[in-house]
Motif scaffolding. Structure first.
Motif, mmCIF file in Angstrom:
data_model
loop_
_atom_site.group_PDB
_atom_site.id
_atom_site.type_symbol
_atom_site.label_atom_id
_atom_site.label_comp_id
_atom_site.label_asym_id
_atom_site.label_seq_id
_atom_site.Cartn_x
_atom_site.Cartn_y
_atom_site.Cartn_z
ATOM 1 N N ALA A 1 0.831 -1.202 0.000
ATOM 2 C CA ALA A 1 0.000 0.000 0.000
ATOM 3 C C ALA A 1 0.868 1.255 0.000
ATOM 4 C CB ALA A 1 -0.917 -0.007 1.222
ATOM 5 N N ALA A 2 0.438 2.236 -0.760
ATOM 6 C CA ALA A 2 1.169 3.498 -0.849
ATOM 7 C C ALA A 2 0.815 4.405 0.326
ATOM 8 C CB ALA A 2 0.832 4.193 -2.167
ATOM 9 N N GLY A 3 1.731 5.298 0.640
ATOM 10 C CA GLY A 3 1.445 6.285 1.673
ATOM 11 C C GLY A 3 2.440 6.250 2.816
ATOM 12 N N PRO A 4 2.312 7.211 3.738
ATOM 13 C CA PRO A 4 3.246 7.315 4.867
ATOM 14 C C PRO A 4 3.234 6.074 5.740
ATOM 15 C CG PRO A 4 1.881 9.288 4.685
ATOM 16 C CD PRO A 4 1.289 8.270 3.757
ATOM 17 N N ARG A 5 4.377 5.770 6.328
ATOM 18 C CA ARG A 5 4.496 4.620 7.224
ATOM 19 C C ARG A 5 4.728 5.060 8.674
ATOM 20 N NH1 ARG A 5 6.562 -0.829 4.428
ATOM 21 N NH2 ARG A 5 5.305 -0.643 2.532
ATOM 22 N N GLU A 6 4.457 6.301 8.931
ATOM 23 C CA GLU A 6 4.470 6.792 10.301
ATOM 24 C C GLU A 6 3.672 8.081 10.329
ATOM 25 O OE1 GLU A 6 8.394 7.632 11.688
ATOM 26 O OE2 GLU A 6 9.029 8.452 9.768
ATOM 27 N N GLY A 7 3.196 8.424 11.521
ATOM 28 C CA GLY A 7 2.419 9.649 11.615
ATOM 29 C C GLY A 7 1.861 9.855 13.015
ATOM 30 N N GLN A 8 1.067 10.889 13.129
ATOM 31 C CA GLN A 8 0.417 11.222 14.401
ATOM 32 C C GLN A 8 -1.012 11.623 14.104
ATOM 33 O OE1 GLN A 8 -0.824 14.236 15.937
ATOM 34 N NE2 GLN A 8 -1.244 13.040 17.796
ATOM 35 N N THR A 9 -1.952 11.152 14.916
ATOM 36 C CA THR A 9 -3.358 11.454 14.701
ATOM 37 C C THR A 9 -4.116 11.375 16.013
ATOM 38 O OG1 THR A 9 -5.319 10.825 13.402
ATOM 39 C CG2 THR A 9 -3.927 9.036 14.163
ATOM 40 N N GLY A 10 -5.237 12.083 16.080
ATOM 41 C CA GLY A 10 -6.105 11.989 17.240
ATOM 42 C C GLY A 10 -5.745 12.954 18.352
ATOM 43 N N ALA A 11 -6.512 12.865 19.434
ATOM 44 C CA ALA A 11 -6.297 13.700 20.613
ATOM 45 C C ALA A 11 -6.656 12.886 21.847
ATOM 46 C CB ALA A 11 -7.152 14.962 20.531
ATOM 47 N N GLN B 1 -5.815 1.898 9.535
ATOM 48 C CA GLN B 1 -7.112 1.697 10.178
ATOM 49 C C GLN B 1 -6.962 1.520 11.689
ATOM 50 O OE1 GLN B 1 -10.421 0.219 8.190
ATOM 51 N NE2 GLN B 1 -9.286 -0.748 6.532
ATOM 52 N N LEU B 2 -5.871 0.896 12.126
ATOM 53 C CA LEU B 2 -5.623 0.754 13.561
ATOM 54 C C LEU B 2 -5.405 2.111 14.213
ATOM 55 C CD1 LEU B 2 -4.984 -0.954 16.084
ATOM 56 C CD2 LEU B 2 -2.609 -1.065 15.287
ATOM 57 N N SER B 3 -4.571 2.935 13.604
ATOM 58 C CA SER B 3 -4.307 4.260 14.188
ATOM 59 C C SER B 3 -5.565 5.118 14.181
ATOM 60 C CB SER B 3 -3.163 4.955 13.445
ATOM 61 O OG SER B 3 -3.438 5.089 12.065
ATOM 62 N N SER B 4 -6.385 5.001 13.141
ATOM 63 C CA SER B 4 -7.630 5.768 13.094
ATOM 64 C C SER B 4 -8.598 5.331 14.180
ATOM 65 C CB SER B 4 -8.291 5.606 11.720
ATOM 66 O OG SER B 4 -7.511 6.202 10.711
ATOM 67 N N ASP B 5 -8.681 4.031 14.419
ATOM 68 C CA ASP B 5 -9.559 3.526 15.477
ATOM 69 C C ASP B 5 -9.089 4.014 16.843
ATOM 70 O OD1 ASP B 5 -10.671 1.712 17.536
ATOM 71 O OD2 ASP B 5 -11.460 0.596 15.840
ATOM 72 N N LEU B 6 -7.798 3.888 17.112
ATOM 73 C CA LEU B 6 -7.263 4.312 18.405
ATOM 74 C C LEU B 6 -7.335 5.820 18.591
ATOM 75 C CD1 LEU B 6 -4.122 1.984 18.536
ATOM 76 C CD2 LEU B 6 -6.149 1.829 20.004
ATOM 77 N N ALA B 7 -7.325 6.575 17.485
ATOM 78 C CA ALA B 7 -7.353 8.033 17.559
ATOM 79 C C ALA B 7 -8.682 8.572 18.066
ATOM 80 C CB ALA B 7 -7.046 8.634 16.183
ATOM 81 N N ARG B 8 -9.698 7.724 18.180
ATOM 82 C CA ARG B 8 -10.978 8.186 18.727
ATOM 83 C C ARG B 8 -10.853 8.612 20.184
ATOM 84 N NH1 ARG B 8 -14.929 3.903 18.738
ATOM 85 N NH2 ARG B 8 -13.273 2.378 18.442
ATOM 86 N N ASP B 9 -9.878 8.058 20.903
ATOM 87 C CA ASP B 9 -9.708 8.440 22.306
ATOM 88 C C ASP B 9 -8.244 8.543 22.723
ATOM 89 O OD1 ASP B 9 -9.214 5.722 22.137
ATOM 90 O OD2 ASP B 9 -11.001 5.143 23.249
#
Length: 230
Positions: A30-40, A69-77
């Motif tokens: 899959a294309a795209g970044p392999r690290e990042g920061q998201t959520g609060a 998808q894992l980081s997006s799910d965890l970023a909810r809280d």
């Protein structure tokens, strides 16, 4: 074990293995970044490591893949800082080598590894020893407190695989799956995540071997639940 080695050396199984390796490698990571920061929220540092499934083969972007998808799910809280270390075709020694170049520490890790080790005919005792070393590396060097160890999928249902290879690899993957479960149970902070959330092969990628976006989503949801529970 002798029967298994004989099966892998048979004039039927070996050509089928070669054919599968050539065809399964066609889809890109899959294309795209392999690290990042998201959520609060409370800070959570997450590491995803593994083979082609960790790398997102089967979907177009990392946002659709397991790490995204894992980081997006965890970023909810959580305020999630995440990193992906993965390569198609990787076996456990490859992961240990790749991790040698990674710096920092992490709270949680998701391991997606074992299919290549199983289908490439590696000896199970060697796999178990190396996987145990991987668990120790995550705990001791990176300070990981929660390790989610993904099991192996039911390869006997993979539409890419012809028979009798499908049955041979299905039985072998089941043994490696049980080994991962035992290693996770024996390692402090590790949990086993069985790949039993769907048997719908229509949700797989077009190659009939890798997950599609919906499977990655279910996988990420289960892993996020386990990370939250600690």
């Amino acid at each position: 074990m002798a029967l298994l080695r004989a099966a892998f050396l048979s004039p039927v199984i070996v050509p089928q293995l070669v054919w599968v390796r050539l065809r399964a490698s066609r889809l890109p990571e899959a294309a795209g970044p392999r690290e990042g920061q998201t959520g609060a929220g409370r800070a959570l540092r997450v590491l995803v490591i593994g083979d082609s499934t960790a790398a997102g083969v089967g979907v177009e972007t990392q946002a659709e893949a397991l790490a995204g998808q894992l980081s997006s799910d965890l970023a909810r809280d959580h305020s999630v800082t995440w990193k992906l270390v993965a390569r198609s075709g990787a076996i456990v020694p490859d992961l240990l080598e790749m991790l040698a170049g990674v710096e920092g520490s992490f709270d949680c890790a998701l391991i997606c590894q074992g299919v290549n080790d199983a289908k490439n005919g590696r000896l199970q005792p060697n796999f178990e020893r190396e996987y145990a070393s991987l668990l120790r590396t995550l705990s001791d060097r990176f300070g990981v407190r929660t390790i989610v160890c993904s099991g192996l999928p039911p390869m006997q249902f993979f539409t890419l695989l012809p028979r009798p290879l499908r049955d041979v690899l299905g039985a072998r993957a089941a043994r490696f799956d049980r080994a991962i479960a035992g290693l996770a149970d024996a390692h402090p902070g590790a949990q086993f995540l069985p790949m039993n959330f769907t048997d719908d092969v229509s949700l797989m990628a077009s190659d009939g071997f890798h997950p599609g976006p919906r499977i990655y989503a279910m996988w990420a949801e289960r892993a996020a639940e386990m990370m939250r529970a600690g």
